[in-house]
Enzyme design. Structure first.
Site, PDB file in Angstrom:
ATOM      1  N   GLU B  49      38.811   2.723 -12.844  1.00 31.44           N
ATOM      2  CA  GLU B  49      38.779   4.168 -12.535  1.00 31.44           C
ATOM      3  C   GLU B  49      37.492   4.659 -12.697  1.00 31.44           C
ATOM      4  O   GLU B  49      37.207   5.780 -12.317  1.00 31.44           O
ATOM      5  CB  GLU B  49      39.845   4.762 -13.246  1.00 31.44           C
ATOM      6  CG  GLU B  49      41.300   4.632 -12.725  1.00 31.44           C
ATOM      7  CD  GLU B  49      41.963   3.569 -13.413  1.00 31.44           C
ATOM      8  OE1 GLU B  49      41.189   2.779 -14.040  1.00 31.44           O
ATOM      9  OE2 GLU B  49      43.128   3.308 -13.173  1.00 31.44           O
ATOM     10  N   PHE B 111      55.863   7.646 -21.331  1.00 26.95           N
ATOM     11  CA  PHE B 111      55.213   6.537 -20.944  1.00 26.95           C
ATOM     12  C   PHE B 111      53.916   7.000 -19.938  1.00 26.95           C
ATOM     13  O   PHE B 111      54.112   7.693 -18.995  1.00 26.95           O
ATOM     14  CB  PHE B 111      56.357   5.452 -20.078  1.00 26.95           C
ATOM     15  CG  PHE B 111      55.346   4.148 -19.351  1.00 26.95           C
ATOM     16  CD1 PHE B 111      54.773   3.363 -20.413  1.00 26.95           C
ATOM     17  CD2 PHE B 111      55.047   4.108 -18.284  1.00 26.95           C
ATOM     18  CE1 PHE B 111      53.881   2.254 -19.891  1.00 26.95           C
ATOM     19  CE2 PHE B 111      54.275   3.068 -17.643  1.00 26.95           C
ATOM     20  CZ  PHE B 111      53.793   2.053 -18.637  1.00 26.95           C
ATOM     21  N   GLN B 112      52.810   6.504 -20.542  1.00 28.89           N
ATOM     22  CA  GLN B 112      51.642   6.788 -20.034  1.00 28.89           C
ATOM     23  C   GLN B 112      51.319   8.153 -19.864  1.00 28.89           C
ATOM     24  O   GLN B 112      50.680   8.799 -18.864  1.00 28.89           O
ATOM     25  CB  GLN B 112      51.333   6.065 -18.417  1.00 28.89           C
ATOM     26  CG  GLN B 112      51.227   4.409 -18.552  1.00 28.89           C
ATOM     27  CD  GLN B 112      50.941   3.998 -16.956  1.00 28.89           C
ATOM     28  OE1 GLN B 112      51.383   4.490 -16.235  1.00 28.89           O
ATOM     29  NE2 GLN B 112      50.276   2.851 -17.448  1.00 28.89           N
ATOM     30  N   LYS B 161      54.180  14.753 -11.563  1.00 31.45           N
ATOM     31  CA  LYS B 161      54.879  13.798 -10.796  1.00 31.45           C
ATOM     32  C   LYS B 161      55.810  14.722 -10.077  1.00 31.45           C
ATOM     33  O   LYS B 161      55.933  14.691  -8.615  1.00 31.45           O
ATOM     34  CB  LYS B 161      55.477  12.638 -11.388  1.00 31.45           C
ATOM     35  CG  LYS B 161      56.070  11.702 -10.469  1.00 31.45           C
ATOM     36  CD  LYS B 161      56.332  10.079 -11.105  1.00 31.45           C
ATOM     37  CE  LYS B 161      56.667   9.314 -10.046  1.00 31.45           C
ATOM     38  NZ  LYS B 161      57.161   8.039 -10.778  1.00 31.45           N
ATOM     39  N   MET B 473      15.775  -1.819 -22.804  1.00 33.36           N
ATOM     40  CA  MET B 473      15.334  -0.630 -23.471  1.00 33.36           C
ATOM     41  C   MET B 473      15.562  -0.541 -24.765  1.00 33.36           C
ATOM     42  O   MET B 473      14.722  -0.085 -25.702  1.00 33.36           O
ATOM     43  CB  MET B 473      15.990   0.641 -22.647  1.00 33.36           C
ATOM     44  CG  MET B 473      15.332   1.950 -23.200  1.00 33.36           C
ATOM     45  SD  MET B 473      13.539   2.122 -22.931  1.00 33.36           S
ATOM     46  CE  MET B 473      13.442   2.747 -21.292  1.00 33.36           C
TER      47      MET B 473
HETATM   48  C1  LIG Z   1      16.247   5.989 -20.541  1.00 27.86           C
HETATM   49  C2  LIG Z   1      16.082   7.422 -20.055  1.00 27.86           C
HETATM   50  C3  LIG Z   1      15.029   7.971 -20.071  1.00 27.86           C
HETATM   51  C4  LIG Z   1      14.448   9.178 -19.540  1.00 27.86           C
HETATM   52  N1  LIG Z   1      13.208   9.724 -19.602  1.00 27.86           N
HETATM   53  C5  LIG Z   1      13.065  10.744 -19.068  1.00 27.86           C
HETATM   54  C6  LIG Z   1      11.387  11.035 -18.767  1.00 27.86           C
HETATM   55  O1  LIG Z   1      10.548  10.348 -19.166  1.00 27.86           O
HETATM   56  N2  LIG Z   1      11.268  12.292 -18.000  1.00 27.86           N
HETATM   57  C7  LIG Z   1      12.220  12.746 -17.418  1.00 27.86           C
HETATM   58  O2  LIG Z   1      12.138  14.103 -16.988  1.00 27.86           O
HETATM   59  N3  LIG Z   1      13.817  12.747 -17.700  1.00 27.86           N
HETATM   60  C8  LIG Z   1      13.855  11.608 -18.502  1.00 27.86           C
HETATM   61  N4  LIG Z   1      15.326  11.157 -18.566  1.00 27.86           N
HETATM   62  C9  LIG Z   1      16.386  12.136 -17.860  1.00 27.86           C
HETATM   63  C10 LIG Z   1      16.681  13.363 -18.941  1.00 27.86           C
HETATM   64  O3  LIG Z   1      17.408  12.745 -19.976  1.00 27.86           O
HETATM   65  C11 LIG Z   1      17.303  14.560 -17.984  1.00 27.86           C
HETATM   66  O4  LIG Z   1      18.402  14.036 -17.294  1.00 27.86           O
HETATM   67  C12 LIG Z   1      16.573  14.948 -16.963  1.00 27.86           C
HETATM   68  O5  LIG Z   1      15.127  15.347 -17.523  1.00 27.86           O
HETATM   69  C13 LIG Z   1      17.184  16.218 -16.471  1.00 27.86           C
HETATM   70  O6  LIG Z   1      16.384  16.971 -15.335  1.00 27.86           O
HETATM   71  P1  LIG Z   1      16.700  18.077 -14.718  1.00 27.86           P
HETATM   72  O7  LIG Z   1      16.523  19.165 -15.902  1.00 27.86           O
HETATM   73  O8  LIG Z   1      15.671  18.327 -13.741  1.00 27.86           O
HETATM   74  O9  LIG Z   1      18.177  18.143 -14.315  1.00 27.86           O
HETATM   75  P2  LIG Z   1      19.614  18.537 -14.725  1.00 27.86           P
HETATM   76  O10 LIG Z   1      19.706  18.072 -16.250  1.00 27.86           O
HETATM   77  O11 LIG Z   1      20.539  18.284 -13.635  1.00 27.86           O
HETATM   78  O12 LIG Z   1      19.508  20.256 -14.800  1.00 27.86           O
HETATM   79  C14 LIG Z   1      19.378  20.785 -13.587  1.00 27.86           C
HETATM   80  C15 LIG Z   1      19.242  22.255 -14.027  1.00 27.86           C
HETATM   81  O13 LIG Z   1      18.813  23.004 -12.549  1.00 27.86           O
HETATM   82  C16 LIG Z   1      19.827  24.127 -12.644  1.00 27.86           C
HETATM   83  N5  LIG Z   1      20.604  24.327 -11.362  1.00 27.86           N
HETATM   84  C17 LIG Z   1      21.579  23.744 -10.825  1.00 27.86           C
HETATM   85  N6  LIG Z   1      21.745  24.430  -9.538  1.00 27.86           N
HETATM   86  C18 LIG Z   1      20.833  25.251  -9.278  1.00 27.86           C
HETATM   87  C19 LIG Z   1      20.539  26.297  -8.359  1.00 27.86           C
HETATM   88  N7  LIG Z   1      21.249  26.255  -7.165  1.00 27.86           N
HETATM   89  N8  LIG Z   1      19.480  27.013  -8.595  1.00 27.86           N
HETATM   90  C20 LIG Z   1      18.913  26.935  -9.760  1.00 27.86           C
HETATM   91  N9  LIG Z   1      19.203  26.237 -10.767  1.00 27.86           N
HETATM   92  C21 LIG Z   1      20.011  25.432 -10.573  1.00 27.86           C
HETATM   93  C22 LIG Z   1      20.918  23.775 -13.551  1.00 27.86           C
HETATM   94  O14 LIG Z   1      21.657  25.079 -14.268  1.00 27.86           O
HETATM   95  C23 LIG Z   1      20.288  23.028 -14.740  1.00 27.86           C
HETATM   96  O15 LIG Z   1      19.854  23.840 -15.715  1.00 27.86           O
HETATM   97  C24 LIG Z   1      15.468   9.819 -18.841  1.00 27.86           C
HETATM   98  C25 LIG Z   1      16.944   9.654 -19.028  1.00 27.86           C
HETATM   99  C26 LIG Z   1      17.172   8.223 -19.411  1.00 27.86           C
HETATM  100  C27 LIG Z   1      18.465   7.735 -19.349  1.00 27.86           C
HETATM  101  C1  LIG Z   2      27.336   2.851 -21.740  1.00 23.52           C
HETATM  102  C2  LIG Z   2      26.137   2.630 -22.449  1.00 23.52           C
HETATM  103  N1  LIG Z   2      26.066   1.957 -23.600  1.00 23.52           N
HETATM  104  C3  LIG Z   2      25.034   1.792 -24.230  1.00 23.52           C
HETATM  105  C4  LIG Z   2      23.847   2.373 -23.918  1.00 23.52           C
HETATM  106  C5  LIG Z   2      22.520   2.391 -24.673  1.00 23.52           C
HETATM  107  N2  LIG Z   2      21.439   1.749 -24.015  1.00 23.52           N
HETATM  108  C6  LIG Z   2      20.533   2.200 -23.077  1.00 23.52           C
HETATM  109  S1  LIG Z   2      19.550   1.347 -22.304  1.00 23.52           S
HETATM  110  C7  LIG Z   2      20.269  -0.167 -22.729  1.00 23.52           C
HETATM  111  C8  LIG Z   2      19.789  -1.369 -22.217  1.00 23.52           C
HETATM  112  C9  LIG Z   2      20.224  -1.639 -20.927  1.00 23.52           C
HETATM  113  O1  LIG Z   2      19.941  -2.811 -20.759  1.00 23.52           O
HETATM  114  P1  LIG Z   2      19.962  -3.572 -19.279  1.00 23.52           P
HETATM  115  O2  LIG Z   2      21.137  -2.882 -18.403  1.00 23.52           O
HETATM  116  O3  LIG Z   2      19.670  -5.204 -19.140  1.00 23.52           O
HETATM  117  O4  LIG Z   2      18.622  -2.649 -18.497  1.00 23.52           O
HETATM  118  P2  LIG Z   2      17.040  -3.173 -18.953  1.00 23.52           P
HETATM  119  O5  LIG Z   2      16.671  -2.049 -20.177  1.00 23.52           O
HETATM  120  O6  LIG Z   2      17.058  -4.324 -19.570  1.00 23.52           O
HETATM  121  O7  LIG Z   2      16.385  -2.980 -17.691  1.00 23.52           O
HETATM  122  C10 LIG Z   2      21.382   0.377 -23.751  1.00 23.52           C
HETATM  123  C11 LIG Z   2      22.241  -0.592 -24.569  1.00 23.52           C
HETATM  124  C12 LIG Z   2      23.919   3.146 -22.637  1.00 23.52           C
HETATM  125  N3  LIG Z   2      22.805   3.836 -22.268  1.00 23.52           N
HETATM  126  N4  LIG Z   2      25.069   3.185 -22.119  1.00 23.52           N
END
Ligand SMILES: Cc1cc2nc3c(=O)[nH]c(=O)nc-3n(C[C@H](O)[C@H](O)[C@H](O)COP(=O)(O)OP(=O)(O)OC[C@H]3O[C@@H](n4cnc5c(N)ncnc54)[C@H](O)[C@@H]3O)c2cc1C
Ligand SMILES: Cc1ncc(C[n+]2csc(CCOP(=O)(O)OP(=O)(O)O)c2C)c(N)n1
Ligand SMILES: [Mg+2]
Lengths: 188, 568
Positions: B49, B111-112, B161, B473
């Site tokens: 799911e 159940f469930q 249900k 990472m």
């Molecule tokens: C491993 C990892 C590394 C990351 N590194 C980076 C990085 O280096 N740089 C980076 O930028 N991000 C990075 N991120 C992503 C970061 O965590 C955020 O998810 C991201 O920055 C969010 O982008 P956002 O604010 O544009 O989008 P969202 O979080 O989706 O926010 C959207 C915003 O827009 C608003 N909005 C929605 N609809 C409308 C509308 N119609 N009109 C006006 N406003 C609206 C919402 O209210 C909200 O405030 C990383 C994520 C991971 C997992």
């Molecule tokens: C469900 C979940 N568990 C743990 C993490 C923490 N985490 C962030 S990046 C990462 C490693 C990802 O490894 P892989 O999928 O091999 O990608 P790579 O960084 O090697 O490109 C982990 C464990 C996460 N983001 N999501």
């Protein structure tokens, strides 16, 4: 600082849970929360007292508005308002001390609502600090049990506005004055 | 005529324009599944799911509609939790439908039975428990309205249900939904607009921040018009990628933790930040105390709760981004800003030399090469769905997205296991588009069972597994901040090629840089889905990197080039 919110909500199942959950999720501390019916069927009113700064209060207001069942939020801390707490206090009262207790009750404009051989139940309403004061002076006689409703509050003067009509709300920056919403209609 | 709650459910969904749902049956949702056979609904049977929710999410992000996921009560519903939280943090419109035990059994630990509306309360935009057939039609309509209006998000509908089984008369009501407390259409006052316009026209060193809100409001054209008229450079958040064409001369690239060095430096120098539908996530800002100290901030967001949450803004403008910008556009003065743009160009310094793309082929295969070649071969026209980790950041840096909704990635929750199912969902939303899942060897194994869904549905989704033998990472953080103590990050992986074949799909492994382009081309030409395994450098790291808590421009830069030889 303490902020007091008057929150109008739709009277639907789970709404109290949604509001309380929001405070927990956003890491705000609730000092007291009361809820009851209003003059409008289907609408309940909560008075919520939270300990937060002005910035936090604005964030709380904006986040409360994100709950679909929340109709209106007013931080009445910034308005002239009246606040009341209701307490029932069961105090030990022997034939010797009873008169003293009664006198204190009079001074605080409280009432005795039940008398038993060794105790009385006092009902007091007023601002929280008045009730705190009463409790303090009753302690020497022995407070056996106490229950308080928590704060309920209402802004003074004409009714504060109703639902927004799409104009910005919950958007003030911390140092701005509260929004003037005299031009919105009350439609709940 | 009387209809059962189950019949009403499907008819209501069809009235909302639903044609495809992703789901998994079970006892409490069985009446709905039984009724489904009478309706023109394409049901995609998932293997977990969580997969259904990511598919619905990917479907919504790629196609711009609302994704629908269906599950049974108890374990079926709780398996959805990760996908719901993922959609919530990234504002993705989704409706999840779960079966619930009969109304009379609620609260009896039947159940469930799981209190899924309680469980999902903090991770849904809103949720409903429906216990009477006469409430089904209205609730479905409300759920879709709430999911897609305002700031979008996931909505869950838990239907008992007996509400599915019992019957009532239905009258379809085509009127607008009215929810007295729900106002998705907030707007700012004129006075605020004027302040914003004056600030824009006076700014000498402005930067536009392109956020996810651009996609959500369809504001690509107006953002471009403003940037071009006033010559304002554009930096993107991870989720804003595609909101402004990568190859546009005003596009700077991604900001933040793994953003390009010059983008972050430019932000620290700017005198005005124009935040367009982005929420100043901590990955974007780095240390708040030193963040963009010289800049005034205009923040346009549909959700006022975002204002002053992380960054104090000077002008908050509430409203739908496109609507707000269309009002502003006519008042934006033409501007040259060539000295500011030249200054940013200057900040690029030796960045190009450090870029791995410009190094001679050393015989080693780097993930960055793989992504960049994938971009070149597909000419940037594919929908790329990433998982979470190093490969995700390399995708953001080296696949240059010119089109909105062409990068789909879990940004806010960072959910490993997202890519494969979300790519399946994207393919159902856009069957004519080329779809690639780019996924790490770790995250792939979290939801790899959905390969069976690809096989059963016979869809063409190509999968690029970036196999570095590590939870890369996390390994990188251990290398930088934990003295290279690789606790629980090395992976012993299955043979991914054989795994693909076990599902009846094609698999191919690539170990040399010279093999990347032919591999990608072969995968594109093959009729069915192809799993391409790229065996890349194991201890490669993502640069630049802003260490946690550091100022935005205090990045760990790409190492200076050491020209490698094939013998290295
Ligand atoms: C491993 C990892 C590394 C990351 N590194 C980076 C990085 O280096 N740089 C980076 O930028 N991000 C990075 N991120 C992503 C970061 O965590 C955020 O998810 C991201 O920055 C969010 O982008 P956002 O604010 O544009 O989008 P969202 O979080 O989706 O926010 C959207 C915003 O827009 C608003 N909005 C929605 N609809 C409308 C509308 N119609 N009109 C006006 N406003 C609206 C919402 O209210 C909200 O405030 C990383 C994520 C991971 C997992
Ligand atoms: C469900 C979940 N568990 C743990 C993490 C923490 N985490 C962030 S990046 C990462 C490693 C990802 O490894 P892989 O999928 O091999 O990608 P790579 O960084 O090697 O490109 C982990 C464990 C996460 N983001 N999501
Ligand atoms: Mg890996």
């Amino acid at each position: 600082m303490r902020h007091t919110f008057a929150v109008h909500v739709e009277d639907t199942p789970g709404v109290l849970n949604r509001v309380a959950s929001l405070f927990r999720r956003r890491a705000f501390n609730i000092e007291s929360l009361t809820v009851g019916h209003t003059e409008t069927a289907g609408v309940s009113r909560m008075t919520i007292v939270a300990d937060t700064d002005d910035h936090g209060a604005l964030r709380l207001e904006a986040n409360l508005y994100k709950l679909v069942n929340v109709l209106r939020v007013d931080d009445i801390t910034v308005r002239p308002s009246v606040q009341r707490d209701l307490a029932m206090i069961k105090v030990a009262a022997t034939p010797e001390t009873r008169t003293h207790v009664m006198q204190l009750v009079d001074v605080f404009r409280a009432r005795v609502i039940d008398v038993a051989p060794d105790s009385v139940i006092i009902e007091a309403t007023g601002p929280e600090d008045k009730i705190d004061g009463l409790v303090e002076v009753l302690r020497q006689y022995g407070v056996i049990e106490m229950v308080r409703t928590g704060c309920v509050a209402m802004a003074r003067g004409p009714k504060i506005g109703g639902l927004g009509d799409g104009v910005e709300r919950g958007t003030q920056v911390a140092d701005d004055a509260p929004a003037d919403d005299s031009n919105v209609s009350y439609s709940v | 005529m009387k209809r059962t709650g189950a019949q009403i459910l499907w008819e209501a969904l069809i009235r909302e324009g639903v044609s495809t749902v992703f789901g998994y049956p079970g006892g409490a949702i069985l009446p709905a599944y039984d009724a489904m056979l009478e309706f023109p609904i394409q049901h995609v049977l998932v293997r977990h799911e969580q997969g259904a929710t990511h598919m619905a999410d990917g479907y919504a992000r790629a196609g711009g509609g609302v994704g629908v996921a269906v599950a049974t009560s108890g374990p079926g519903a709780t398996n959805m939790v990760t996908g719901i939280a993922t959609a919530m943090l990234d504002s993705s419109p989704m409706v999840c439908i779960t079966g619930q035990v009969g109304g009379k059994l609620i609260g009896s630990d039947a159940f469930q039975e799981t209190d899924i509306t309680g469980v999902t309360l903090p991770i849904t935009k809103h949720n409903y428990l429906v216990s009477r057939p006469q409430d089904v039609a209205r609730t479905v309509k409300e759920a879709f309205y709430v999911a897609k209006s305002g700031r979008p998000g996931p909505v869950l509908l838990d239907i008992t249900k007996d509400a599915q089984q019992s019957s009532c008369e239905v009258e379809w009501d085509d009127s607008e939904v009215t929810l007295p407390g729900y106002r998705p259409d907030l707007r700012a006052t004129q006075e605020v607009y004027q302040r914003a316009i004056d600030m824009i026209n006076e700014a000498k060193r402005p930067i536009i921040f392109a956020g996810h809100g651009i996609m959500l409001s369809g504001a690509m054209d107006v953002v471009r018009a403003i940037a071009e008229r006033a010559n304002i450079p554009v930096a993107m958040t991870l989720l804003g990628i595609g909101g402004f064409p990568a190859r546009h001369p005003l596009n700077l690239g991604m900001m933040g933790m793994h953003g390009e060095a010059w983008v972050n430096s430019a932000i620290q120098e700017a005198d005005l930040l124009l935040a367009f539908g982005m929420r100043f996530d901590d990955r974007v800002t780095g240390n708040l105390a030193t963040y963009a100290q010289n800049a005034k901030k205009i923040h346009i967001d549909i959700d006022p709760a975002e204002f002053n949450k992380n960054v104090k803004v000077d002008v908050p403008l509430t409203g739908d981004l496109r609507t707000v910008l269309e009002e502003i556009l006519p008042h934006v003065a033409e501007g040259d800003r060539s000295s500011w743009r030249a200054a940013i160009e200057e900040m690029k310094g030796d960045c190009a030399v450090r870029d791995i793309q410009n190094l001679p082929d050393s015989g080693h295969l780097y993930a960055a090469h793989v992504i960049n070649d994938l971009w070149r071969v597909t000419d940037g026209d594919a929908i790329v769905v990433t998982d979470v980790g190093q490969h995700q950041m390399w995708e953001a840096q080296y696949y240059h997205h010119d089109h909105p909704r062409s990068l789909i990635t879990s940004g806010g929750l960072g959910t490993m296991g997202f890519a494969l199912p979300a790519a399946i969902g994207a393919k159902f939303a856009c069957p004519d588009k080329e779809v690639w899942a780019v996924v790490g060897d770790g995250g792939f194994q979290m939801t790899q069972a959905e390969l069976a869904t690809i096989a059963q549905e016979q869809i063409k989704v190509n999968v690029a597994i970036i196999n570095n033998g590590y939870l890369g990472m996390v390994r990188q953080w251990q290398e930088f901040f934990y003295d290279r103590r690789y606790a629980a990050t090395p992976l012993l992986n299955p043979d991914f090629v054989k795994l693909a074949e076990a599902y009846g799909l094609s698999g191919m492994a690539v170990t040399k840089r010279a093999g990347v382009v032919p591999g990608v081309e072969a995968a594109r030409e093959h009729a069915g889905a192809v799993i391409l395994e790229f065996k890349v450098e194991q201890e490669d790291s993502v640069f630049p990197m802003v260490p946690a808590g550091a100022a935005l421009d205090k990045m760990i830069r790409r190492p200076n080039p050491i020209v490698e030889t094939a013998a290295d």
